[in-house]
Design an enzyme around this catalytic site. Structure first.
Site, mmCIF file in Angstrom:
data_model
loop_
_atom_site.group_PDB
_atom_site.id
_atom_site.type_symbol
_atom_site.label_atom_id
_atom_site.label_comp_id
_atom_site.label_asym_id
_atom_site.label_seq_id
_atom_site.Cartn_x
_atom_site.Cartn_y
_atom_site.Cartn_z
ATOM 1 N N VAL A 11 67.591 -16.020 0.719
ATOM 2 C CA VAL A 11 66.207 -15.566 0.568
ATOM 3 C C VAL A 11 66.130 -14.048 0.429
ATOM 4 C CG1 VAL A 11 63.986 -15.423 1.786
ATOM 5 C CG2 VAL A 11 65.240 -17.575 1.712
ATOM 6 N N GLU A 152 58.711 -18.365 2.348
ATOM 7 C CA GLU A 152 59.355 -18.453 1.029
ATOM 8 C C GLU A 152 59.524 -19.922 0.633
ATOM 9 O OE1 GLU A 152 60.156 -16.063 -1.268
ATOM 10 O OE2 GLU A 152 60.434 -17.936 -2.340
ATOM 11 N N PHE A 153 59.284 -20.193 -0.652
ATOM 12 C CA PHE A 153 59.371 -21.583 -1.128
ATOM 13 C C PHE A 153 60.441 -21.777 -2.190
ATOM 14 C CE2 PHE A 153 55.199 -21.095 0.696
ATOM 15 C CZ PHE A 153 55.052 -22.260 1.434
ATOM 16 N N LYS A 208 54.504 -23.719 5.542
ATOM 17 C CA LYS A 208 55.905 -23.856 5.129
ATOM 18 C C LYS A 208 56.529 -25.138 5.700
ATOM 19 C CE LYS A 208 60.011 -23.096 3.736
ATOM 20 N NZ LYS A 208 60.413 -23.222 2.349
ATOM 21 N N PHE A 253 60.701 -35.783 -6.388
ATOM 22 C CA PHE A 253 61.175 -36.050 -5.015
ATOM 23 C C PHE A 253 61.081 -37.510 -4.612
ATOM 24 C CE2 PHE A 253 61.567 -31.614 -4.711
ATOM 25 C CZ PHE A 253 62.422 -31.376 -3.648
ATOM 26 N N ILE A 254 61.211 -38.424 -5.570
ATOM 27 C CA ILE A 254 61.278 -39.837 -5.170
ATOM 28 C C ILE A 254 62.564 -40.466 -5.700
ATOM 29 C CG2 ILE A 254 58.804 -40.223 -4.799
ATOM 30 C CD1 ILE A 254 58.794 -41.619 -7.615
ATOM 31 N N GLY A 257 68.893 -41.761 -2.907
ATOM 32 C CA GLY A 257 70.230 -41.149 -2.968
ATOM 33 C C GLY A 257 70.935 -41.261 -1.647
ATOM 34 N N CYS A 264 67.521 -26.108 4.948
ATOM 35 C CA CYS A 264 66.099 -26.063 5.305
ATOM 36 C C CYS A 264 65.536 -27.382 5.833
ATOM 37 C CB CYS A 264 65.282 -25.593 4.106
ATOM 38 S SG CYS A 264 65.643 -23.893 3.682
ATOM 39 N N LYS A 325 73.320 -30.089 -2.915
ATOM 40 C CA LYS A 325 72.651 -30.485 -4.153
ATOM 41 C C LYS A 325 73.298 -29.693 -5.280
ATOM 42 C CE LYS A 325 68.874 -27.137 -4.109
ATOM 43 N NZ LYS A 325 67.464 -26.904 -4.271
HETATM 44 P P1 NAD Z 1 71.250 -17.077 5.289
HETATM 45 O O1 NAD Z 1 71.921 -17.660 6.463
HETATM 46 O O2 NAD Z 1 71.779 -17.332 3.919
HETATM 47 O O3 NAD Z 1 71.155 -15.506 5.464
HETATM 48 C C1 NAD Z 1 70.691 -14.876 6.614
HETATM 49 C C2 NAD Z 1 71.300 -13.491 6.677
HETATM 50 O O4 NAD Z 1 70.701 -12.773 7.758
HETATM 51 C C3 NAD Z 1 72.812 -13.467 6.926
HETATM 52 O O5 NAD Z 1 73.457 -12.712 5.924
HETATM 53 C C4 NAD Z 1 72.949 -12.798 8.285
HETATM 54 O O6 NAD Z 1 74.139 -12.035 8.429
HETATM 55 C C5 NAD Z 1 71.723 -11.924 8.299
HETATM 56 N N1 NAD Z 1 71.303 -11.456 9.630
HETATM 57 C C6 NAD Z 1 71.293 -12.119 10.819
HETATM 58 N N2 NAD Z 1 70.840 -11.322 11.785
HETATM 59 C C7 NAD Z 1 70.536 -10.129 11.222
HETATM 60 C C8 NAD Z 1 70.009 -8.902 11.704
HETATM 61 N N3 NAD Z 1 69.707 -8.736 12.995
HETATM 62 N N4 NAD Z 1 69.824 -7.898 10.835
HETATM 63 C C9 NAD Z 1 70.131 -8.044 9.516
HETATM 64 N N5 NAD Z 1 70.638 -9.171 8.998
HETATM 65 C C10 NAD Z 1 70.834 -10.215 9.848
HETATM 66 O O7 NAD Z 1 69.730 -17.554 5.389
HETATM 67 P P2 NAD Z 1 68.737 -17.970 4.191
HETATM 68 O O8 NAD Z 1 69.147 -19.276 3.622
HETATM 69 O O9 NAD Z 1 68.520 -16.801 3.311
HETATM 70 O O10 NAD Z 1 67.402 -18.235 5.022
HETATM 71 C C11 NAD Z 1 66.682 -17.195 5.654
HETATM 72 C C12 NAD Z 1 65.362 -17.758 6.131
HETATM 73 O O11 NAD Z 1 64.591 -18.194 5.013
HETATM 74 C C13 NAD Z 1 65.479 -18.961 7.048
HETATM 75 O O12 NAD Z 1 64.444 -18.944 7.975
HETATM 76 C C14 NAD Z 1 65.292 -20.136 6.103
HETATM 77 O O13 NAD Z 1 64.808 -21.276 6.749
HETATM 78 C C15 NAD Z 1 64.270 -19.586 5.136
HETATM 79 N N6 NAD Z 1 64.291 -20.186 3.791
HETATM 80 C C16 NAD Z 1 65.477 -20.474 3.196
HETATM 81 C C17 NAD Z 1 65.468 -21.028 1.930
HETATM 82 C C18 NAD Z 1 66.758 -21.403 1.262
HETATM 83 O O14 NAD Z 1 66.697 -22.142 0.273
HETATM 84 N N7 NAD Z 1 67.896 -20.940 1.706
HETATM 85 C C19 NAD Z 1 64.253 -21.258 1.253
HETATM 86 C C20 NAD Z 1 63.072 -20.906 1.895
HETATM 87 C C21 NAD Z 1 63.092 -20.366 3.171
#
Ligand code: NAD
Length: 453
Positions: A11, A152-153, A208, A253-254, A257, A264, A325
C-alpha cells in the site's frame, strides 16, 4: 504537496509512487533498512505490475525517495500517511502495534502546525482516535495537528490501475477542511467524475471492513453452493453463470475455487468478528464466511488424498501456482500453503512452480526436504503422480495437455480453480477433478473426512 508515507509495503509503495508521479514530493519511511536501501537503488521488493517503473522514474526525477530517518521525514511533511501492516493478533483482533508505534514517532518528532495524519492501514473503528491521543501524548510542545481516515481499496496485481482510477476515495474526517486537503491531493485521480466520499471517521473505518467482508461473503457463498452442486450432481459453473446474469447479483467475486487468502480478507474478517464480539454482538454471518473458507481450502487436498486411497506416502504432486492469486508474489494465507502443509503431513513430496512467487516460496520454506521449486511449469511435472492447479495464473489456462500427459506418471489433474473444460480433459484421457463438478465426494464419510482435515 510534501507527503511522507510510513510503511513501504504494497500500500505504501503504490500510494507513494502514484502520488510522486503526479508531481508531489514523496518520502517513504520504513524500519526495514535493507528494504530502504534496495528501494533507493531500484530494487522493489514486491512484484506488482508497473510499480517498479514508476518508482524508478520518481527516484530519477528526485521527487520520490526512501529513508529510515523518521525524524527527517516528519519534519518535511504537510501530509503523513500511515500505511504500515495491521496483522492479526493472538486473539483475532487487528494488531495495532505498528500503527501506534508510528503515532508515537510522529508525536515525538512533529515540529510544525497543521500536519494532517492520514490512516491508510486497515484499522478497527476507533483507531484514528487512539492515534490522535498517542500523537498528542508524545508531542514535545503544543502543536495543532489533525487525523483523518482514508482506507485503501487497491487490489494486489492491479494496484496501480486501482490507485489511479479508483472506484471511490473514502475520506473520514471530523472537519470539512481536512477533506479539502485530501480532495486537493487526490485531484489528479478524481477528474473523470466525483469519487471522493466524505464521511465521519468511524464510518470510514468500518467501510473498509464491510467491503472486504462483503467480497469474502460472495466467495464463501459460491464455495458453499459448489459443495452442494457436487453432492447433487449439478455443475457449479453453469449455476454461476445462471445467477451472475441477474444484475442484482452480477458476475464479480462468485467464482468457486480453493478459498480466499492473501494479506487482507482473512485477517480483516477475523478483526471484524472480534470488533462485533467486543460490542456484544454475535456475528453469525461473518463466522460462517470464515468457517466455509477454512473448509474450502481443504477441498483439493481431500480430493488428492481420496484419489490415492488415503495413502500419499512416496507420492509426488506437481503444484502450479503458489501466490494467493494471480499477478502477485504474495503468499500470505494462500490456499497453496494449506495444500502443501497437508500433502507434506501425509508424506507426499511436492514439485512446484509459480510465475512470480518462487523467491517468496523459497524465503518461506527454505530448503524444505519435501519441496522442489522448479524453473518452469513442465519441469515441475516430471515424475509426478498428479498435477494440482491451485492459483489461476493466465499462463496455466491453455497448457500443452499432451505434454502434461507425457510428463506425469499418471494423467491426473486437480483443477482447484475450474479453469479447464472437463469435456476436454475427458477427451484427452485425463482423470480430473474440479470444484463443484464431477467427480464428487458423495457419502457422509467423505464429508466428515473433509471436515476433519
Ligand atoms: P506490508 O506488510 O506489505 O508492508 C508494511 C510495511 O510497514 C513493511 O515494509 C514494514 O517494514 C513497515 N513498517 C512496520 N512498522 C513500521 C514503522 N514503525 N515505521 C515505518 N514502517 C514500518 O503491508 P501492506 O500489504 O502494504 O498493508 C498495509 C496496510 O494496508 C494493512 O493495514 C493492510 O490491511 C492494508 N491494505 C492492504 C492491501 C493489500 O492489498 N496489501 C489493500 C488495502 C489495504
Amino acid at each position: 504537496m510534501r507527503v511522507t508515507i510510513f510503511g513501504c509495503g504494497y500500500v505504501g509503495l503504490v500510494t507513494g509512487a502514484c502520488l510522486a508521479e503526479v508531481g508531489n514530493t514523496v518520502t517513504g519511511v520504513d524500519i526495514d533498512e535493507e528494504k530502504v536501501v534496495g528501494l533507493n537503488t531500484n530494487h522493489v521488493p514486491i512484484y506488482e505490475p508497473g510499480l517498479s517503473d514508476i518508482i524508478s522514474r520518481g527516484i530519477a526525477e528526485k521527487n520520490l525517495w526512501f529513508m529510515t530517518d523518521a525524524k527527517n521525514a516528519i519534519s518535511q511533511a504537510e501530509i503523513i500517511f500511515i500505511a504500515v501492516g495491521t496483522p492479526q493478533d493472538e486473539d483475532g483482533h487487528a494488531d495495532l502495534t505498528h500503527v501506534l508505534n508510528v503515532a508515537r514517532t510522529i508525536g515525538e518528532y512533529l515540529t510544525t502546525n497543521d500536519v494532517l495524519v492520514v490512516i491508510k492501514s486497515t484499522v478497527p473503528v476507533g483507531t484514528c482516535e487512539k492515534v490522535r491521543k498517542s500523537i498528542a501524548k508524545h508531542l514535545s510542545k503544543p502543536l495543532r495537528f489533525n487525523v483523518a481516515s482514508n482506507p485503501e481499496f487497491l487490489k494486489e496485481g492491479a494496484a496501480i490501475a486501482d490507485f489511479k482510477r479508483p472506484d471511490r476515495i473514502i475520506v473520514g474526517v471530523d472537519h470539512p477542511d481536512h477533506a479539502m486537503r485530501l480532495r486537493q491531493l487526490y485531484g489528479p485521480f478524481n477528474r473523470h467524475h466525483e469519487k471522493l466520499m466524505v464521511m465521519d471517521i468511524r464510518s470510514s473505518e468500518l467501510t473498509k471492513y464491510a467491503a472486504n467482508a462483503m467480497l469474502a461473503a460472495r466467495i464463501s457463498f459460491m464455495n458453499e453452493i459448489s459443495q452442494i452442486a457436487a453432492r447433487v450432481g449439478a455443475d457449479v459453473e453453469q449455476v454461476r453463470q445462471g445467477i451472475g446474469s441477474d444484475p442484482r447479483i452480477g458476475y464479480a467475486f462468485i467464482y468457486p475455487g480453493s478459498g480466499y487468502g492473501g494479506s487482507c480478507f482473512p485477517k480483516d474478517i477475523h478483526a471484524l468478528r472480534s470488533t462485533a464480539r467486543d460490542h456484544e454482538y454475535s456475528p453469525q454471518l461473518l463466522d460462517a464466511i470464515e468457517a466455509v473458507n477454512d473448509r474450502q481450502k481443504l477441498v483439493v487436498f481431500q480430493q488428492v488424498k481420496k484419489h490415492f486411497d488415503c495413502n500419499l506416502i512416496g507420492k509426488t504432486i506437481a503444484v502450479w501456482g503458489l501466490s494467493f492469486k494471480p499477478d502477485t508474489d504474495d503468499m500470505r494465507e494462500a490456499p497453496s500453503r494449506v495444500l502443501l502443509d497437508n500433502l507434506w503431513r501425509e508424506g507426499a513430496n511436492v514439485k512446484a512452480f509459480d510465475p512470480k512467487a518462487m523467491p517468496e516460496a523459497s524465503r518461506i520454506y527454505g530448503d524444505h526436504q519435501q519441496l522442489q521449486l522448479c524453473e518452469d511449469p513442465y519441469q515441475a511435472l516430471t515424475g509426478c503422480d498428479a498435477l494440482v492447479v491451485i492459483t489461476e495464473w493466465k499462463s496455466f489456462w491453455s497448457p500443452d495437455f499432451a505434454r502434461i500427459k507425457q510428463l506425469l506418471k499418471t494423467p491426473v489433474v486437480f483443477d482447484g480453480r475450474n479453469i479447464y473444460s472437463p469435456s476436454q480433459l475427458d477427451s484427452l484421457g485425463f482423470t480430473h477433478y474440479s470444484i463443484g463438478r464431477k467427480p464428487v465426494l458423495q457419502n457422509e464419510e467423505d464429508a466428515l473426512l473433509a471436515l476433519a482435515g
